[in-house]
Design an enzyme around this catalytic site. Structure first.
Site, PDB file in Angstrom:
ATOM      1  N   SER A 322       0.838  -1.204   0.000  1.00 41.13           N
ATOM      2  CA  SER A 322       0.000   0.000   0.000  1.00 41.13           C
ATOM      3  C   SER A 322       0.874   1.256   0.000  1.00 41.13           C
ATOM      4  O   SER A 322       0.614   2.208  -0.734  1.00 41.13           O
ATOM      5  CB  SER A 322      -0.915  -0.024   1.224  1.00 41.13           C
ATOM      6  OG  SER A 322      -1.561   1.196   1.357  1.00 41.13           O
ATOM      7  N   TRP A 325       2.418   1.557  -3.383  1.00 41.88           N
ATOM      8  CA  TRP A 325       1.436   1.955  -4.400  1.00 41.88           C
ATOM      9  C   TRP A 325       1.396   3.481  -4.532  1.00 41.88           C
ATOM     10  O   TRP A 325       1.214   4.024  -5.607  1.00 41.88           O
ATOM     11  CB  TRP A 325       0.046   1.433  -4.002  1.00 41.88           C
ATOM     12  CG  TRP A 325      -1.051   1.865  -4.924  1.00 41.88           C
ATOM     13  CD1 TRP A 325      -1.498   1.216  -6.032  1.00 41.88           C
ATOM     14  CD2 TRP A 325      -1.855   3.059  -4.814  1.00 41.88           C
ATOM     15  NE1 TRP A 325      -2.517   1.915  -6.624  1.00 41.88           N
ATOM     16  CE2 TRP A 325      -2.750   3.065  -5.896  1.00 41.88           C
ATOM     17  CE3 TRP A 325      -1.900   4.122  -3.920  1.00 41.88           C
ATOM     18  CZ2 TRP A 325      -3.685   4.074  -6.106  1.00 41.88           C
ATOM     19  CZ3 TRP A 325      -2.821   5.134  -4.127  1.00 41.88           C
ATOM     20  CH2 TRP A 325      -3.705   5.095  -5.212  1.00 41.88           C
ATOM     21  N   HIS A 326       1.604   4.173  -3.385  1.00 48.28           N
ATOM     22  CA  HIS A 326       1.508   5.631  -3.404  1.00 48.28           C
ATOM     23  C   HIS A 326       2.634   6.282  -4.189  1.00 48.28           C
ATOM     24  O   HIS A 326       2.466   7.397  -4.692  1.00 48.28           O
ATOM     25  CB  HIS A 326       1.481   6.182  -1.974  1.00 48.28           C
ATOM     26  CG  HIS A 326       0.153   6.000  -1.320  1.00 48.28           C
ATOM     27  ND1 HIS A 326      -0.191   4.844  -0.668  1.00 48.28           N
ATOM     28  CD2 HIS A 326      -0.935   6.803  -1.253  1.00 48.28           C
ATOM     29  CE1 HIS A 326      -1.427   4.955  -0.221  1.00 48.28           C
ATOM     30  NE2 HIS A 326      -1.908   6.120  -0.562  1.00 48.28           N
ATOM     31  N   GLY A 327       3.761   5.646  -4.271  1.00 47.39           N
ATOM     32  CA  GLY A 327       4.823   6.265  -5.051  1.00 47.39           C
ATOM     33  C   GLY A 327       6.140   5.559  -4.878  1.00 47.39           C
ATOM     34  O   GLY A 327       6.343   4.794  -3.938  1.00 47.39           O
ATOM     35  N   PHE A 478      -0.194   9.952  -7.781  1.00 45.20           N
ATOM     36  CA  PHE A 478      -0.100   8.499  -7.564  1.00 45.20           C
ATOM     37  C   PHE A 478      -0.741   7.748  -8.711  1.00 45.20           C
ATOM     38  O   PHE A 478      -0.846   6.574  -8.717  1.00 45.20           O
ATOM     39  CB  PHE A 478      -0.741   8.104  -6.237  1.00 45.20           C
ATOM     40  CG  PHE A 478      -0.199   8.904  -5.069  1.00 45.20           C
ATOM     41  CD1 PHE A 478       1.170   9.176  -4.998  1.00 45.20           C
ATOM     42  CD2 PHE A 478      -1.020   9.400  -4.094  1.00 45.20           C
ATOM     43  CE1 PHE A 478       1.683   9.925  -3.948  1.00 45.20           C
ATOM     44  CE2 PHE A 478      -0.518  10.140  -3.029  1.00 45.20           C
ATOM     45  CZ  PHE A 478       0.825  10.400  -2.965  1.00 45.20           C
TER      46      PHE A 478
END
Lengths: 478, 321
Positions: A322, A325-327, A478
């Site tokens: 997670s 996933w954001h960056g 993102f």
């Protein structure tokens, strides 16, 4: 085209009127209009990336059909993995390639080797993480036979690229959105008004709260060494409200806009800052992503069934992914790991499902215990957001060390009292309406008409006074 | 759908009416003359962009207020001067910085280009409809954005700083003390950089809009019976502008009645400059003492003014040799 831009204020009414005028005609014309306006909306950023979106849509549509039509297990597997690999491959190359290459080179240099690295000079296509996840969930659901493959390309393309959710979610599921796209929709005055109220509240959150907080937070985060410990604390709190106002504001505008078109999107936020523990926070923050990871990663990994070590492993994996996933930055990974650590006690003691309902339902105020729990959870969240906001890991640690300097107990620099006042009003309205779908859902409906009207005008005035910066939404990156 | 559209239209119209009324009240309140008042004893002011703002220390020059501001094109100077003159009838003399770069094409950045988002919101309350329309033709979206940013500036000023000078509060007037030093090793690269900038204006074209607003400034001063001078602040000795002949041509043909005080060759060391354009505080000290003397000689307005300045500069030059 940003939701908080003049362009969108022109675009939306035009599409809205055209859409409902087409209602008399066939549904397929309405869907075609939605698709064309969604592609126009997306191409306003960069038309070149439209081809990538179209390619991803075609790939998943065709793979879905092939998986569905084939009785042969090998063929089904082939098309499934082809779609998965290409989707994740594209996301990996465009979003994570440079991160992996640089991190690899840095690891080698720590071991004393010099690597001649080649990074790619690429722009991240906006919304790629979101529409890739749409496609992935669809392919997985078709492969697992939870749904049938969609046979109408336009309907499927609308599911992937519906403009309110295209660039920053909510991450929809085919099981939820596709049936709505395929069903005839009827104009409802009450729904449209409810949609407008949610858009208004979303704009208030974004322009007044998020952009208002951003000014102070940016100054302190970008010039960390020049400010006192107390200013660092205030800026971290401001960023906490900034990211909430920004992302939940975006989600409110997206949900409200979709409702104007007779479509209900998945809820993305449910008053997360009133959570009593981190597990509850994650059930209320970015719900569509959390539930995506739960359904497509956590449960396939074994979920909470099995030994305690398996649960701990799965929890760490899901928070790590997670965060990632954001960056492509270590800051997001540390942020994810911090949250995993926060949630660990409740996993170990199986108390992660203690607080399923909203706090103090039916009551005016929380109990003392609940109040303390909310504040502890909030402080932990503020601390984790420092890592999320910092430009790199060393800046994050510097920021934390500067908080605990001798200036911690001094008055922060240039306190923006107007923003603090607005945050208090905002949180008060959120608290009063915490049992509703969104804060303005029923708020003020029983007031005299002119009082209600004045309240809406006041919100518009605040939006007007704080607008002008047209700050981008944080989650667009993102 | 029609009832919804009708109600939305009425709501937006009503909200816009409320915003219009609030704006009117705010504008009216900000544009009160006392918000632009400077000290009664100051009867000479300096206007212009950052070169002027950095060159004249008004604590050294008697009866003088530096009202220049960084990045400011003549469009903004015109509206600022209008407000200052309205509020300060004691002003008898206005100096307007007039350097080669004000006429170059890239000076559009100082009106509607690159610097507009940071300039316009602060100036918005003092610009009239004609001015807003002029900017809107050049960059409509930026005008809209600046307009809404200016609302917050207006409200903040109205609530918190009503008794402060509007221009001082928003840092759009005042001497800027620079403390850096131009280093010799940097000069070569600066010369090359200057050449690049100058090359852009070799075509003989100039920024007509800036010249037109300079004319408006002159007209305003003439209408108010205020004496106006153009002044070119000191520049490093190596400075050369490719548009120098065009610059003088514009002054001679379009502003022949306005005296031009040229301090470009005022003898200064490189260490008196912060960079290739701006004086630092040591340079500003020297120039400000000279300016004080110049103003005391009462020779302003005299036909032989520039001869006197050249004589003084030559004398200084000989001493420094």
């Amino acid at each position: 085209m940003l939701f908080n831009s003049i362009h969108f204020a022109i675009f939306l009414p035009i599409v809205f009127i055209a859409y409902w005028l087409l209602n008399e005609k066939k549904l397929k014309w309405q869907n075609l209009l939605l698709l064309l306006s969604s592609y126009f909306f997306y191409s306003c950023w960069d038309y070149r990336f439209l081809f990538l979106l179209l390619f991803s849509t075609l790939l998943d549509f065709y793979s879905g059909l092939k998986i569905h039509q084939s009785d042969n297990a090998r063929s089904r597997k082939f098309w499934f993995w082809l779609s998965i690999i290409i989707n994740i491959g594209l996301l990996g190359v465009l979003k994570y390639y440079n991160f992996f290459v640089v991190s690899f080179a840095e690891s080698l240099s720590l071991l004393g080797f010099e690597a001649n690295i080649q990074t790619l000079n690429i722009i991240l296509p906006i919304g790629i993480s979101f529409y890739t996840f749409h496609g992935l969930s669809y392919i997985i659901d078709v492969y697992k036979k939870r749904i049938s493959a969609e046979e109408n390309f336009i309907d499927y393309a609308v599911f992937v690229s519906f403009f309110p959710l295209l660039v920053a979610g909510p991450i929809e599921r085919a099981t939820h959105l596709l049936p709505q796209i395929k069903a005839k929709r009827f104009f409802s005055y009450n729904n449209a008004v409810s949609g407008l109220r949610q858009i208004l509240w979303g704009l208030f959150k974004k322009i007044v709260i998020a952009d208002g907080c951003a000014e102070y937070a940016n100054i302190v985060f970008n010039n960390s060494s020049e400010y006192s410990g107390s200013s660092h604390v205030l800026a971290a709190v401001f960023f906490t409200f900034q990211i909430y106002g920004d992302f939940s504001g975006y989600s409110d505008i997206a949900l409200g806009t979709a409702r104007l078109f007779g479509i209900e999107l998945l809820r993305n936020f449910n008053y997360p800052y009133f959570s009593r523990d981190i597990a509850e926070f994650w059930r209320r923050w970015h719900i569509s992503l959390s539930s995506w990871f739960k359904d497509y990663l956590y449960i396939p990994l074994g979920g909470s069934n099995g030994s305690i070590w398996l649960k701990i492993r799965n929890t760490f994996i899901i928070f790590l992914v997670s965060g990632f996933w954001h960056g492509a930055n270590w800051t997001f990974i540390v942020w994810g790991l911090l949250n995993a650590l926060y949630i660990m006690p409740s996993i170990i003691f199986s108390s992660n499902r203690n607080n399923m309902d909203i706090v103090a339902r039916g009551k005016l105020l929380p109990s003392f215990k609940e109040f303390v729990a909310i504040n502890i959870t909030f402080v932990l969240t503020v601390f984790a957001w420092i890592f999320f906001r910092a430009k790199d890991i060393s800046s994050a640690f510097n920021y934390v060390s500067e908080i605990f300097s001798e200036t911690l107990f001094t008055l922060p620099h240039n306190i923006p009292y107007d923003i603090i006042f607005l945050i208090l009003i905002f949180m008060l309205i959120e608290w009063i309406n915490r049992e509703e779908k969104f804060s303005l859902h029923n708020f003020g409906l029983l007031w005299p008409k002119y009082v209600r009207l004045s309240f809406y005008v006041l919100l518009c005035l605040c939006i007007y006074l704080y607008s002008g910066k047209e700050e981008k939404f944080i989650y667009f990156q993102f | 759908m029609k009832p919804l559209l009708k109600k939305v239209f009425l709501f937006i119209s009503f909200t816009m009416l409320v915003i219009g009324i609030i704006n009117y009240i705010l504008d009216k309140s900000i544009n009160e003359p006392h918000n632009f008042k400077i000290s009664e004893s100051k009867n000479i002011i300096m206007l212009g962009h950052s070169q002027a703002a950095c060159a004249y220390d008004d604590s050294i020059i008697d009866n003088f207020e530096n009202c220049a501001s960084t990045m400011e094109g003549y469009f903004y100077t015109f509206y600022k001067l209008k407000k200052i003159l309205e509020a300060n009838p004691q002003i008898t003399t206005v100096f307007v910085e007039c350097t080669n770069n004000q006429f170059m094409k890239f000076a559009e950045n100082r009106i509607w280009g690159e610097y507009m988002p940071s300039l316009l919101p602060k100036y918005f309350p003092i610009i009239d409809v004609k001015g807003v329309l002029f900017l809107a033709k050049k960059s409509p979206m930026n005008v809209l954005k600046a307009y809404s940013v200016s609302q917050k500036i207006k409200v903040n000023y109205f609530i918190y700083n009503k008794d402060e000078n509007y221009l001082k509060k928003h840092n759009i007037v005042g001497y800027i003390k620079r403390i850096g030093h131009l280093k010799k090793e940097k000069v070569d690269s600066i010369i090359a950089q200057n050449r690049k900038i100058s090359n852009k204006s070799k075509s003989g074209s100039y920024l007509i809009e800036n010249v037109n607003y300079l004319k408006e400034i002159v007209k305003l001063c003439n209408d108010k019976k205020v004496t106006i001078y153009f002044i070119r602040s000191p520049m490093p000795s190596y400075s050369k502008f490719s548009n120098d002949s065009l610059f003088h041509d514009i002054l001679d043909k379009q502003f022949s009645k306005v005296p031009f005080v040229d301090l470009k060759d005022y003898p200064l060391e490189l260490t008196d400059f912060n960079d290739n354009m701006h004086l630092n505080y040591t340079g500003a000290n020297k120039v400000s003492f000279f300016m004080n003397e110049l103003l005391k000689t009462k020779s302003l307005g005299n036909d032989t003014l520039q001869k006197w300045i050249d004589y003084k500069i030559n004398k200084l030059d000989t001493v420094s040799d």
